[in-house]
Design a protein around this motif. Sequence first.
Motif, mmCIF file in Angstrom:
data_model
loop_
_atom_site.group_PDB
_atom_site.id
_atom_site.type_symbol
_atom_site.label_atom_id
_atom_site.label_comp_id
_atom_site.label_asym_id
_atom_site.label_seq_id
_atom_site.Cartn_x
_atom_site.Cartn_y
_atom_site.Cartn_z
ATOM 1 N N HIS A 191 0.833 -1.204 0.000
ATOM 2 C CA HIS A 191 0.000 0.000 0.000
ATOM 3 C C HIS A 191 0.870 1.258 0.000
ATOM 4 N N PRO A 192 1.637 1.495 -1.087
ATOM 5 C CA PRO A 192 2.501 2.684 -1.112
ATOM 6 C C PRO A 192 1.712 3.988 -1.050
ATOM 7 N N ASN A 193 0.496 3.998 -1.606
ATOM 8 C CA ASN A 193 -0.304 5.219 -1.554
ATOM 9 C C ASN A 193 -0.768 5.523 -0.136
ATOM 10 N N TYR A 194 -1.200 4.503 0.595
ATOM 11 C CA TYR A 194 -1.623 4.727 1.978
ATOM 12 C C TYR A 194 -0.426 5.073 2.876
ATOM 13 N N PHE A 195 0.695 4.404 2.661
ATOM 14 C CA PHE A 195 1.897 4.739 3.429
ATOM 15 C C PHE A 195 2.298 6.188 3.164
ATOM 16 N N GLY A 196 2.259 6.585 1.899
ATOM 17 C CA GLY A 196 2.600 7.957 1.560
ATOM 18 C C GLY A 196 1.659 8.950 2.200
ATOM 19 N N ASP A 197 0.362 8.636 2.203
ATOM 20 C CA ASP A 197 -0.631 9.512 2.809
ATOM 21 C C ASP A 197 -0.344 9.702 4.298
ATOM 22 N N ALA A 198 -0.072 8.605 4.992
ATOM 23 C CA ALA A 198 0.235 8.696 6.418
ATOM 24 C C ALA A 198 1.487 9.529 6.651
ATOM 25 N N THR A 199 2.497 9.341 5.830
ATOM 26 C CA THR A 199 3.744 10.078 6.001
ATOM 27 C C THR A 199 3.548 11.571 5.761
ATOM 28 N N VAL A 200 2.700 11.915 4.793
ATOM 29 C CA VAL A 200 2.371 13.326 4.555
ATOM 30 C C VAL A 200 1.837 13.968 5.828
ATOM 31 N N TRP A 201 0.942 13.273 6.523
ATOM 32 C CA TRP A 201 0.309 13.877 7.691
ATOM 33 C C TRP A 201 1.198 13.869 8.922
ATOM 34 N N TRP A 202 2.138 12.929 8.998
ATOM 35 C CA TRP A 202 3.141 13.033 10.047
ATOM 36 C C TRP A 202 4.055 14.230 9.768
ATOM 37 N N GLY A 203 4.312 14.494 8.489
ATOM 38 C CA GLY A 203 5.092 15.676 8.132
ATOM 39 C C GLY A 203 4.381 16.966 8.506
ATOM 40 N N VAL A 204 3.083 17.042 8.218
ATOM 41 C CA VAL A 204 2.296 18.220 8.582
ATOM 42 C C VAL A 204 2.326 18.421 10.102
ATOM 43 N N TRP A 205 2.187 17.316 10.839
ATOM 44 C CA TRP A 205 2.230 17.427 12.303
ATOM 45 C C TRP A 205 3.584 17.939 12.789
ATOM 46 N N LEU A 206 4.670 17.443 12.212
ATOM 47 C CA LEU A 206 5.997 17.900 12.623
ATOM 48 C C LEU A 206 6.165 19.398 12.392
ATOM 49 N N ILE A 207 5.605 19.899 11.300
ATOM 50 C CA ILE A 207 5.665 21.341 11.042
ATOM 51 C C ILE A 207 4.931 22.099 12.147
ATOM 52 N N ALA A 208 3.745 21.616 12.510
ATOM 53 C CA ALA A 208 2.999 22.246 13.603
ATOM 54 C C ALA A 208 3.712 22.068 14.934
ATOM 55 N N ALA A 209 4.381 20.925 15.106
ATOM 56 C CA ALA A 209 5.069 20.629 16.363
ATOM 57 C C ALA A 209 6.364 21.411 16.517
ATOM 58 N N SER A 210 6.750 22.165 15.488
ATOM 59 C CA SER A 210 7.994 22.921 15.559
ATOM 60 C C SER A 210 7.897 24.098 16.524
ATOM 61 N N VAL A 211 6.686 24.384 16.992
ATOM 62 C CA VAL A 211 6.501 25.427 17.996
ATOM 63 C C VAL A 211 5.452 24.948 18.992
ATOM 64 N N TRP A 212 5.709 25.162 20.277
ATOM 65 C CA TRP A 212 4.777 24.746 21.319
ATOM 66 C C TRP A 212 3.507 25.609 21.256
ATOM 67 N N PRO A 213 2.296 24.987 21.477
ATOM 68 C CA PRO A 213 2.037 23.589 21.846
ATOM 69 C C PRO A 213 1.559 22.730 20.664
#
Length: 269
Positions: A191-213
């Motif tokens: 499921h490369p498409n689903y894996f990619g989708d999940a990774t996209v959203w972990w990336g979005v979260w990391l961007i938001a997580a770059s500043v507290w909270p």
Amino acid sequence: MSTWSEFFLITATALVLLAVIQAITFAVGHRIGRYNVVDVSWGLGFVAVAAAAALLGSGDASRRLLLLVLVTVWGLRLTWHMYRKSLGKGEDPRYTEMLERAGGNAVGTVVRKIFVTQGAAQWFVSLPIQVSAVLGPTGGVGTVVLWVGVAAWVVGLTFEAIGDLQLRRFKSDPANRGRVMDRGLWAWTRHPNYFGDATVWWGVWLIAASVWPGVVTVASPAIMTYFLVYATGARLLEQSMSERPGYPEYQQRTSYFVPRPPRSRDPGR
């Protein structure tokens, strides 16, 4: 306006936008007789939320713009892909099975099981975007976290887009009719498409997580990953594919979700 008041304005606006999008999508699906049209509006809902967050938020402008661009690129690509994929096709077996388990396709059941669920998921998964829009600038080690998030987004979009392209080309070749796609990225994960989708959203979260909270919104990518792996994504697709000739062998040699080198076709090697 206080930070919390601004956040509540953004999240309330997001809820209204998503409700409108889901209502329109339901009306279209009801008219054409298939509800997999909800997959077409999935990406659009996130684009709408990102746009609202960018316009209404007063947090760091560069991060708001960054998230708007990343989510828009991801969302519009996915929308176009799902539109092409479903054009001229019947109902997705996943939704047929889901509605059968829920007791039929009465309007109330359809709205509750598909459209309300999808809208609620869009709102919850987009919380990192909403929260980030009201937070101050990223600095220090947070800058590293932000760029790791961008890199994760790039990896995820690459897996998702290339996986979809490879599968579409495979299916377009009449010589592959009845065969299991096990080439390219599909040799590394089922499921490369689903894996990619999940990774996209972990990336979005990391961007938001770059500043507290922003870090406290970690449940959003976790829930998205759960949906992609267990709830409405890979698990349901595996159930419908497991009876196809050659698929059990494909399952044995290919990773379920996280990519890894494929096992040899010949167990004697």
